[in-house]
Design a protein around this motif. Structure first.
Motif, PDB file in Angstrom:
ATOM      1  N   SER A 104       0.823  -1.201   0.000  1.00 25.25           N
ATOM      2  CA  SER A 104       0.000   0.000   0.000  1.00 25.25           C
ATOM      3  C   SER A 104       0.862   1.256   0.000  1.00 25.25           C
ATOM      4  CB  SER A 104      -0.925   0.005   1.226  1.00 25.25           C
ATOM      5  OG  SER A 104      -1.691   1.183   1.273  1.00 25.25           O
ATOM      6  N   ASN A 110       2.427   1.696  -3.397  1.00 24.89           N
ATOM      7  CA  ASN A 110       1.404   2.123  -4.343  1.00 24.89           C
ATOM      8  C   ASN A 110       1.145   3.618  -4.211  1.00 24.89           C
ATOM      9  OD1 ASN A 110      -0.739   1.516  -6.324  1.00 24.89           O
ATOM     10  ND2 ASN A 110      -2.112   2.115  -4.658  1.00 24.89           N
ATOM     11  N   SER A 111       1.016   4.100  -2.969  1.00 27.94           N
ATOM     12  CA  SER A 111       0.782   5.527  -2.735  1.00 27.94           C
ATOM     13  C   SER A 111       1.942   6.361  -3.270  1.00 27.94           C
ATOM     14  CB  SER A 111       0.587   5.802  -1.237  1.00 27.94           C
ATOM     15  OG  SER A 111      -0.535   5.108  -0.748  1.00 27.94           O
ATOM     16  N   THR A 130      -2.339  -3.203  -6.601  1.00 28.00           N
ATOM     17  CA  THR A 130      -1.145  -2.545  -6.094  1.00 28.00           C
ATOM     18  C   THR A 130       0.124  -3.248  -6.574  1.00 28.00           C
ATOM     19  OG1 THR A 130      -2.296  -1.749  -4.126  1.00 28.00           O
ATOM     20  CG2 THR A 130       0.097  -1.912  -3.997  1.00 28.00           C
TER      21      THR A 130
END
Length: 557
Positions: free
Chosen positions: A54, A57-58, A508
């Motif tokens: 995560s 991905n961000s 992701t």
């Protein structure tokens, strides 16, 4: 200064005996270790894996969103240039005497089946419905969501994701592979497409790295597609009546359902892969094409035909008019929650960047396939055929299937039965609104069978193409243990990521895996442009541009 002859020999060392006979051990073992590590990490440390993925991905969405937008624009413009310019457009993907192996109809059908399949069954209903409620035009106040005026913008954005951009990315990989394999006699593997830049150094570690990146991207791209298909397959089984154990109270697939679905799909796909392209895959492809056209014909004759056809033609017009601006539009967040800038950036990250990464990750799989079926065609015919025809077919699906769903909601007939369900269930929900309970059940069975054939075809084709890359472009090695390994690996990647974070975790991982291969694809585009220009100069001087023995001792470029 004389023009150097092209590279027509790229030796890639493969094992002569043992378990890896016929395979490049450096590529095969490294790719297996990377995929194995991902599965073990996701299973053994699910919370850590979900958190790290995560965070990455961000970071990518915040820092590299522009990269995905610009590289897709590069692929799009490169394809247009190559098709339009006479010097490139007339060149054959092969020798002058080579003729296409397949009729145009068969060629188009195979291209469409390779690049779409499962994703379109999920998104042909779900994406127009979603953009009907919110899209950049609605966020900016140019249209009101869930109204008649939102229909045009819904299709403009849906077509932008499934149109020429997507197919241009596939076309670039297939074109580069076909050009260097059929004109230069190089192995049908990703590294061959970079010979004008790196030359014979691709025989060593650099080439191994490029092929490993392609294998990992393929696994993650196909995992994304299989993930959507598994969720929709489970939703279909629930609609048919296989029991509530398939879904949680929130409507998501249970872990048991995921395991059972993957066991069915991967078991069938492995058997098909073991039988080879000429038997299992060909047989399944014929079934899914027939069922696909039957389902489309049903929506054409019994769906909201006029509404759908209107959406088709107006949507294509709006999409083509908007394309020049869409090519380079990047939205960045201003850091304020709920602001227009933040909403636009969030929408672009969740839709456009996701799609561009998906198409890039899927490009090695589709590109190798396109190359294999396109020998003997001119570059102009290849580019136009690979980009325009499949795009139009996608537009027809989205207009007729998604248009029917939107019209049912607009008229009040559906009463939120379609909008109110999850993405994987919206096609089944549309059929339930249109048909009696018995007929909806019959069509649900047909869709489930269609899904299964697409899932199996995608999985077994992916396994065979992964093995082709691992075997230095040789389609010969059919070692059963390697087919079994990659079939199991695909199942474990999909299952592990679905269980730690659902489709979001697969999405992701795929966006992360697509990033390094996007660099390879840009180099492929530059490489093929350089090769075509050099070959045009060689032809003017009467020099050979094919894989013939060169008498000169001049070093190759």
């Amino acid at each position: 200064m004389p023009i150097k002859p092209p590279v027509t020999d790229l030796p890639i060392k493969t094992a002569d005996s043992g378990f890896y006979r016929g395979f490049t051990k450096d590529v095969t073992i490294t790719a297996k270790l990377l995929i194995g590590a991902l599965v073990i990490w996701a299973v053994a440390f699910p919370d850590n894996a979900a958190s790290v993925l995560s965070g990455l991905n961000s970071l990518i969405l915040a820092s590299f969103n522009f990269w995905y937008v610009y590289v897709m624009a590069f692929f799009f413009l490169t394809c247009i240039v190559l098709a339009i310019l006479p010097v490139s457009g007339r060149m054959k993907l092969g020798r002058p005497e080579d003729q296409p192996e397949f009729s145009r109809f068969s060629w188009f059908s195979m291209m469409f089946g390779a690049g779409i399949g499962i994703g379109m069954l999920t998104y042909a209903t779900g994406e127009p419905i979603y953009h009907f409620q919110t899209n950049p035009d609605i966020i900016q106040g140019l249209a009101e969501g869930s109204t008649q005026e939102a229909v045009r913008s819904a299709y403009k954005w849906s077509f932008s994701h499934w149109g020429l951009h997507a197919w241009a990315s596939y076309a670039i990989v297939g074109l580069a592979l076909a050009y260097f394999s059929f004109r230069r006699g190089l192995p049908l593997t990703i590294r061959s497409a970079l010979t004008p830049i790196f030359g014979k150094s691709l025989s060593g570690p650099l080439g191994h790295v490029i092929d490993v990146v392609a294998v990992v991207a393929t696994v993650l791209g196909v995992a994304q597609t299989l993930g959507f298909g598994v969720n929709q397959f489970i939703a279909g089984l629930h609609r048919i009546g296989f029991g509530d154990w398939l879904l949680t109270d929130a409507g998501d697939p249970t872990k048991v359902a995921i395991a059972v679905a993957l066991l069915i799909i991967v078991g069938a796909s492995t058997l098909s892969a073991l039988s080879g392209v000429g038997k299992g895959i060909k047989w399944l492809s014929n079934i899914n094409m027939a069922l696909s056209f039957a389902l489309l014909a049903f929506f054409l004759f019994f769906g909201s035909t006029f509404f759908g056809l209107q959406a088709l033609f107006v949507g294509i017009y709006d999409y083509l008019i908007a394309t020049p601006a869409l090519l380079f539009t990047v939205w960045n967040s201003d850091g304020v929650d709920g602001s227009v800038a933040s909403q636009l950036a969030g929408w672009q990250g969740g839709w456009t960047v996701f799609y561009w990464a998906w198409w890039i990750a899927f490009a090695p799989f589709v590109g190798v396939f396109l190359a294999r079926i396109s020998r003997g065609r001119t570059i102009r015919e290849y580019v136009l055929g690979a980009a325009i025809v499949p795009s139009v077919m996608c537009f027809v699906w989205f207009a007729l299937v998604g248009g029917t769903a939107i019209e049912l909601e607009l008229s009040g007939v559906a009463d939120n039965a379609i909008i109110g369900t999850g993405l994987s269930d919206q096609l089944f929900a549309t059929l339930s609104v249109m048909l009696s309970e018995t007929m909806a059940w019959v069509f649900a069975i047909m869709v489930v069978v269609l899904l299964l054939t697409y899932l199996v075809t995608s999985a077994d084709s992916a396994v065979l193409i992964i093995n082709t890359i691992n075997a230095a472009g040789d389609e010969g090695p059919k070692a059963r243990p390697h087919i079994l390994f990659w079939g199991a690996a695909l199942a474990l990647v999909v299952g592990a990521l679905l269980m730690i974070g659902g489709l979001g975790a697969i999405q992701t991982a795929m966006i992360i895996g697509a990033l390094p291969f996007s660099v390879v694809m840009v180099l492929m585009g530059i490489s093929v442009l350089k090769a075509i220009w050099r070959d045009s100069q060689r032809e003017k001087l009467g020099l050979s541009v094919f894989d013939e023995e060169e008498a000169e001792a001049t070093p190759a470029e």
